[in-house]
Structures are given as structure tokens and as C-alpha cells.
Design an enzyme around this catalytic site. Structure first.
Site, PDB file in Angstrom:
ATOM      1  N   SER A 173       0.844  -1.185   0.000  1.00  0.00           N
ATOM      2  CA  SER A 173       0.000   0.000   0.000  1.00  0.00           C
ATOM      3  C   SER A 173       0.888   1.248   0.000  1.00  0.00           C
ATOM      4  O   SER A 173       1.685   1.432  -0.907  1.00  0.00           O
ATOM      5  CB  SER A 173      -0.963  -0.041   1.182  1.00  0.00           C
ATOM      6  OG  SER A 173      -1.999   0.883   1.013  1.00  0.00           O
ATOM      7  N   ASP A 213      -9.768  -3.647  -5.625  1.00  0.00           N
ATOM      8  CA  ASP A 213      -9.229  -2.782  -4.576  1.00  0.00           C
ATOM      9  C   ASP A 213      -9.807  -1.377  -4.734  1.00  0.00           C
ATOM     10  O   ASP A 213      -9.726  -0.767  -5.802  1.00  0.00           O
ATOM     11  CB  ASP A 213      -7.706  -2.746  -4.688  1.00  0.00           C
ATOM     12  CG  ASP A 213      -7.034  -2.136  -3.467  1.00  0.00           C
ATOM     13  OD1 ASP A 213      -7.710  -1.443  -2.694  1.00  0.00           O
ATOM     14  OD2 ASP A 213      -5.826  -2.367  -3.292  1.00  0.00           O
ATOM     15  N   HIS A 222      -8.321  -4.832  -1.209  1.00  0.00           N
ATOM     16  CA  HIS A 222      -7.038  -4.294  -0.762  1.00  0.00           C
ATOM     17  C   HIS A 222      -6.255  -5.309   0.063  1.00  0.00           C
ATOM     18  O   HIS A 222      -5.029  -5.316   0.034  1.00  0.00           O
ATOM     19  CB  HIS A 222      -7.281  -3.028   0.056  1.00  0.00           C
ATOM     20  CG  HIS A 222      -6.060  -2.213   0.288  1.00  0.00           C
ATOM     21  ND1 HIS A 222      -5.347  -1.625  -0.742  1.00  0.00           N
ATOM     22  CD2 HIS A 222      -5.406  -1.882   1.434  1.00  0.00           C
ATOM     23  CE1 HIS A 222      -4.324  -0.957  -0.238  1.00  0.00           C
ATOM     24  NE2 HIS A 222      -4.331  -1.091   1.070  1.00  0.00           N
TER      25      HIS A 222
END
Length: 735
Positions: A583, A669, A704
Site C-alpha cells: 500500500s 481494490d 485491498h
């Protein structure tokens, strides 16, 4: 790895002009998920990745088997009491998801029932079987659950696609049947009113920003649900929570720099939302409301405000936070006339992360020397100090706080969920090599009662491993903390493979935690180094502030300094170092590879935020406006634009000998769109002079956090670690 030819995306120039700067993006067309050509390209990338990493298959299988062999697959959590029930979850070998259950509790009995893995408790009632809920769906995740005070109704929210939007249903636990109402596209956060007649839930807007608090009255049409609160500012995030005694609904609005809290008295049907701390005060805070001896009080963790104490009204002066209290009635006054009483002063060396109350005690969560831990004080003493005749205003004695001792240098301890009335506080504890433990802390005596340590099978011995603290020196002289993990038999002889891991954003700390999968790397002789770089929260608020906005590059240079330390200390062969992050940590990896590609042999970037400037320039994209408080606003500020333009990974790929790279992403995501790594991989391949393979792996049904289900998660982790181990020449177990 195979030398197969990777897919080449066609170039469709897209011109961006901002603040006099022009950037031509040839791969922006990959953003359109509904375009069949985009899907075909991602599928071609997956096929190439499978071919290019085919020789890692046996290594992936071995790591997966190691994870599985060490995991007690049939297990049961320590029951946690709420009202008149003990709640717990259990897992069954061969099943992907937990089963959520409860059994009845005896009055005034606070010792949890003894559990035996694989043996359901007497009188067990199943609330939700995750495996049954997941049947027929490619993905399953819970987005929250809530129970009525009488224990009759159970509300839960389910995501079956990975996009983190949920379907809310309500189950009558007396009959096992669901109520007729079904609420679609809800967000995280749902709470029942004390009488069980209403349920409060969150809704996100088109940019995936939680902005509405809605109220559903049971038995009424969903389309008649009331909007209790709506936040219009696109740079604010809204959330809900219940007070510890579940009388007040708390609505939090804010960002990483300031916040607002409103509360609703659920015991008063005609009550309206009341503002406690308005955003106009620019105070970053959290609030809790509780009743004691018939009077309602507000507990605040904050960085400034109208409290008596050393820091006055200026927000940010108490950068590591302080703790104050005030009667709820005080908040009916204008902010300038309010008086808060300080009960815990600001400390430059201790970050106060949060505070909570039980019916008898104040619980502080704090961070000291990077370590998260907890402290306890009697609520009577705290209130007496704040409001008694010899209280804080008159220099009275400060309340005494007790802190449990755990006996390790690097650990993480935090408060778990406990019934407000409970005489014990549930604690969670772990370290790098101590599996998760559950304790009950006896509030009256300070006694720690170990309820469970998660078993690790396969002959695991924590004495076979070592976790140490070290420090790297950054370019500006800042000392950057490192956590160095290794097999006890590994020596600093300059020949070892090493993996450097980092994150460094949003004040998120990489705290000590046990990881079964990580053992597979350590057993192959890899030294695992966690770089606690600026932008995280490990050393308090200033550590975070020094790694955000126009100081963001400190995050990247800290990571490079950590890598240099691994070499200079002798722990690693400079030709056998990998890097990894996810991320915002994926942005870190992308930036570091542009800065110093020659320092790494292999890199894994998970759901990487590598096209940050494009994303943040478009406020219509998910969460973009919320990011302005983290990175700055490049739309309005030319300096921010130029600064981000100078480091955002995709736009700064250059001709260089990049290492082998794996970018791992998910099609659904909503936090970091899959277009970012898809574009980045194309740019890397075109620029790299090393000839090393660069692959893109897209989970086509996931979000995610990757694929759902524990076995799928183990496979994903085995894939990542096999890629790393292969790239470092550490395929074989050396232990």
C-alpha cells in the site's frame, strides 16, 4: 525464472498539465476496468507471471506446507463476555472461515469457560458460520457486527466482492431467521440503540468516503431510513462508535490533522446530536462519554484545547497528546468558555494513543520507545484529581497508574474488548517470537491471568530465534530504529541474505507481532529487518510529521539508510538484499527503487500506491481528497505538486538496472486502484537495463487485503515469500 516475453500494453498518450508542468501518460487507459482490453491485459499479465515464476512452484508449495504444518487449524478463541453471554470464534481444519458463536454466562462470573480446540462449548449457539455465508461466492469478508442489549438480534455486514462495500442483514437469534430488511452498500460501522429498535450504520459516497450516518428503525422500509448526519467536506472521514457503557453514540469527523466529535444520548428519544469538540478548534482528538455517580463526563485524548495545564489552548502544542476530562454539560458552552481538567500531562517521550473507561478504571494506551503498552488507574482517583477539592487545579496528587510487566524488550500489548462492568480487562500481547497471548488483567490487584497462548505446532521453539533493536543513521543524522529478526545460529559474517521491510505513512507503526509465515524466511537464513522509518508513528507524533507532506522524502532516505546499515553491520551480503512493502509501503518500495535500484536484488510491492500524484490530483477518485492531509494538496499548491512530482514512483522511473520486481494487486481494490501497479510495471520494463523479470500479479476477485479465506491468504504469503527467497538465492531451509 523464465525468460518468457512479457505483455506489452499499447500506448495511448494522455496529457496532464498542472502548474506549468506537462506529463504525458501512455498507460492511463488501463484505468477503465470495464474495458475488455484492460481485463485481457491483466489476464495476460497473470499468465506471464505464472510462466515466469513457474520454477518457484515447489518453493511456494513448501512454504505453504510449512505455514499449514505450524498452524493449529482447529482452534477456539478465548470467550469474551458481553452482557449475559460469552462470545467466541472457532475454526475447523479444512474450513476457510471462522464460525462465530456464544454460550450463556452465569451472573457475576467473569472467568471465561475452559475451552478445548475442536470441542464446542456446552449450549453453543452459532451466530454466523463464515463458511456457509461464503458458499457460492468468490470472496467473503465481514464489515462489522452488532448485538442488541437483550441478546436477541444480531446484525452483520458482508462483502462478497472485495470492494469493501457491504450488505447488512439482521438475524433473530431466538428463531434463527433473518428479518426481512436487507440494506445494501453500507460501509464499516454499525451499532444498535439500547432498546434494540434502531440500528445506526455508515454509508460511503461515490468516492468511497464514509459521509452519512443513517438510522434504520426495525420493521420500516429501508428507503425511509433517516440521515442522522451527513458530512459535506470531501476531505473529512466520518465514523461511528458507541461509548463503553453503550449509552451514547459518538460520531467522529476528521482527518490526520484535526477532528470533530458529536454525541447522541441514546437514552433520550428526543435527543439531538451535540457537538463536543468542533473542527473549528483545529484540535486532533478522540472522545469518550461515560456516566459516573449520575453525572455524565467526557474523556478526551487531545493535542490542545481549553484545559488547565501547561499547554494552553494552542492546538499541536501537546504533540504527543494529553488526557483531560470535563462534565458533559461543559460542552454546551462556547469553546472559549469551556474548562477541561488535565489528568495526564503531555510527555515528549510518551505518545498517548488512546483512553477508555470501565465502570471502575481508566485505561490508557500509550507508546514509549516505539513500544505500545497499557496503563490503568482507578476512575475514582482520576475523577477526584480532576474535580475534587484538591484536584488538578489546586495541585492535588495525580492518580497512580499501574503498568503490567511482560519481560520482553520488543513487544506489543493492547486492551481488547471487555464488558464495561467487568472486574478484569482483557489484554492482547505478542512479540516477534511470542505467539499471540490473551490475558485478563485483574483491575483491583494488577494480577495478570494468562488465558491462552496461540499454539504453534511443528516443534517451534522461540529460543531458536532472536529479535534485536538496532539504529541506522539517516542522511540528516536522524537515528532510525530497526527491528532485526534472525535465526539464533545466523552470524554477521557478510554472507547472509536479508529482507528490509517498511511502511512509513499515516502514523501507522510496524509493531512487534508474531508471524508464522515469517519463520519460513528466517529458516532459510534470511535476516528480516523492519525499518521503522519516519512517517510512521513508532517514535510519536513528530516522527510522523517528519515523514509527511513536504518532508515525505525522509521516509525513503531512512529506508535506504536502513539498507546501508544491514550491509555495514555485516548482517547481509550487499548482493543479496531484498525489499518489501504494501500500500503506502508499496509507494516506499517504488520510490526506493528509483533512488537506489542497485542496492536490491529483488522487490515485492503489494497493492502499491505508486501513481500517487495522478490519484490525488483527481478528487473524484476513491479517497483522493482525504489524502491531502497526508501528502499535501497538489491541485491548489504548486510546491506540493512539484515535490510529489519529484518522488511519485511511476513518474520517476528512469533508465537503470532495476532488480527483479513483483507487483501484487487486486482487481476490486478501492484503496489503491489496480491501474497504479499495472502502469508502473509497464514503465519499469521499458526503462530497466538489468534484464531481470518484472511481473504483475492481479487477484481478479479480491480487494485491498488480497484474497479471502485463510488458506488463500497462506497461498498469497507463500507466493510473495517464494519470490523473495528465490531472488535472494535462499530457496533451501538451512536451520
Amino acid at each position: 525464472m523464465s525468460a518468457d516475453v512479457p505483455p506489452v500494453a499499447r500506448k495511448v498518450p494522455s496529457r496532464r498539465e498542472r502548474h506549468g508542468d506537462v506529463f504525458v501518460d501512455p498507460y492511463e487507459w488501463l484505468r477503465d476496468k470495464d474495458n475488455p482490453d484492460v481485463v485481457a491485459h491483466l489476464e495476460a499479465e497473470n499468465a506471464y507471471t505464472q510462466r515466469a515464476t513457474e520454477d518457484q512452484g515447489p518453493l511456494r508449495d513448501a512454504i505453504f506446507d510449512e505455514i499449514k504444518r505450524r498452524t493449529q487449524e482447529t482452534d477456539l478463541s478465548v470467550p469474551s463476555r458481553l452482557d449475559e453471554w460469552w462470545y467466541y470464534a472457532r475454526t475447523v481444519e479444512g474450513s476457510q472461515y471462522p464460525v462465530y458463536c456464544r454460550v450463556g454466562a452465569e451472573p457475576d462470573v467473569w472467568t471465561p469457560p475452559a475451552v478445548v480446540p475442536g470441542v464446542p462449548l456446552d449450549g453453543e449457539q452459532v451466530l454466523l458460520d463464515g463458511n456457509a455465508e461464503a458458499a457460492g461466492h468468490p470472496f467473503f469478508a465481514l464489515g462489522g457486527a452488532a448485538l442488541t442489549r437483550d441478546g436477541h438480534l444480531y446484525a452483520y455486514a458482508v462483502d462478497n466482492s472485495g470492494d469493501e462495500t457491504f450488505t447488512l442483514r439482521i438475524k433473530d437469534l431466538r428463531t434463527g431467521e433473518h428479518l426481512p430488511e436487507v440494506i445494501e452498500r453500507v460501509f464499516y460501522g454499525l451499532e444498535f440503540s439500547p432498546d434494540g429498535r434502531r440500528i445506526f450504520y455508515m454509508v460511503a459516497d461515490e468516492s468511497w468516503r464514509p459521509f452519512q450516518v443513517r438510522v434504520h428503525t426495525l420493521g420500516t422500509p429501508v428507503d425511509q431510513d433517516e440521515v442522522l448526519y451527513e458530512e459535506a467536506d470531501v476531505a473529512q472521514w466520518t465514523s461511528i462508535d458507541l461509548s463503553s457503557d453503550r449509552r451514547w453514540l459518538l460520531v467522529g469527523i476528521g482527518n490526520s490533522e484535526y477532528s470533530e466529535t458529536r454525541c447522541l444520548d441514546l437514552a433520550a428519544p428526543a435527543a439531538q446530536l451535540m457537538v463536543l469538540v468542533p473542527r473549528s478548534e483545529r484540535i486532533l482528538h478522540s472522545a469518550e462519554v461515560f456516566e459516573h455517580d449520575g453525572e455524565a463526563h467526557v474523556l478526551l485524548v487531545h493535542n490542545g484545547g481549553p484545559q488547565r495545564g501547561a499547554h494552553g489552548r494552542e492546538p499541536g502544542r501537546a504533540f504527543n497528546n494529553m488526557v483531560s476530562m470535563a462534565p458533559l454539560a461543559e460542552f454546551a458552552k462556547p469553546p472559549a468558555e469551556q474548562e477541561w481538567r488535565t489528568v495526564v500531562e503531555h510527555d515528549d517521550a510518551v505518545k498517548i494513543e488512546g483512553a477508555d473507561v470501565t465502570s471502575t478504571h481508566l485505561i490508557l494506551s500509550l507508546r514509549r520507545d516505539t513500544i505500545e503498552t497499557v496503563r490503568f488507574a482507578r476512575l475514582e482517583d482520576v475523577l477526584g484529581f480532576a474535580f475534587g477539592g484538591d484536584g488538578a487545579a489546586d495541585g492535588g496528587r495525580a492518580p497512580s497508574f499501574a503498568e503490567p510487566a511482560f519481560g520482553e524488550e520488543l513487544y506489543t500489548a493492547g486492551a481488547g474488548s471487555s464488558d464495561y462492568r467487568s472486574p478484569v480487562a482483557r489484554l492482547r500481547y505478542t512479540s516477534f517470537f511470542t505467539p499471540p497471548r490473551i490475558y485478563d488483567y485483574v483491575l483491583a490487584t494488577g494480577e495478570l491471568l494468562l488465558r491462552k497462548e496461540t499454539p504453534v505446532l511443528g516443534g517451534y521453539d522461540p529460543n531458536d530465534y532472536v529479535a534485536e533493536r538496532a539504529w541506522a543513521t539517516a542522511d540528516d543524522g536522524t537515528q532510525v530504529p530497526l527491528s532485526v529478526l534472525r535465526r539464533a545460529s545466523v552470524r554477521p559474517d557478510g554472507t547472509n541474505p536479508a529482507l528490509v521491510y517498511g511502511y512509513g505513512s499515516y502514523e501507522v507503526s510496524m509493531d512487534p507481532a508474531f508471524g508464522i509465515a515469517r519463520l519460513s524466511l528466517l529458516d532459510r537464513g534470511i535476516v528480516f529487518v523492519i525499518a521503522h522509518v519516519r512517517g510512521g508513528g513508532e517514535l510519536g507524533r513528530r516522527w510522523y510529521e517528519d515523514g509527511k507532506k513536504l518532508r515525505k522524502k525522509n521516509t525513503f532516505s531512512d529506508f535506504v539508510a536502513a539498507t546501508d546499515w544491514v550491509v555495514s553491520s555485516g548482517w547481509a551480503d550487499p548482493a543479496r538484499i531484498g525489499c518489501m512493502g504494501g500500500s503506502a509501503g508499496g509507494l516506499l518500495i517504488g520510490a526506493v527503487l528509483n533512488l537506489a535500484p542497485e542496492k536490491y536484488a529483488v522487490a515485492v510491492a503489494e497493492v502499491p500506491f505508486v501513481d500517487a500524484l495522478t490519484t490525488i490530483l483527481d478528487p473524484e477518485l476513491p479517497l483522493s481528497a482525504l489524502e491531502w492531509e497526508e501528502w499535501g494538496n497538489p491541485i491548489e499548491d504548486p510546491e506540493v505538486y512539484a515535490y510529489m512530482r519529484s518522488y511519485t514512483p511511476y513518474e520517476n522511473v528512469r533508465p537503470a538496472a532495476y532488480p527483479r520486481v513483483a507487483a501484487v494487486t487486486s482487481f476490486n481494490d478501492t484503496r489503491v486502484l489496480n491501474v497504479e501497479p499495472a502502469k508502473w510495471v509497464q514503465a519499469l520494463r521499458e526503462a530497466s537495463t538489468s534484464g531481470q523479470p518484472i511481473v504483475l500479479k492481479t487477484e481478479m476477485v479480491a480487494g485491498h487485503g488480497g484474497a479471502s479465506g485463510r488458506y488463500e491468504e497462506w497461498k498469497d504469503r507463500a507466493w510473495d515469500y517464494a519470490f523473495i527467497a528465490d531472488g535472494l538465492g535462499a530457496r533451501e531451509v538451512t536451520a
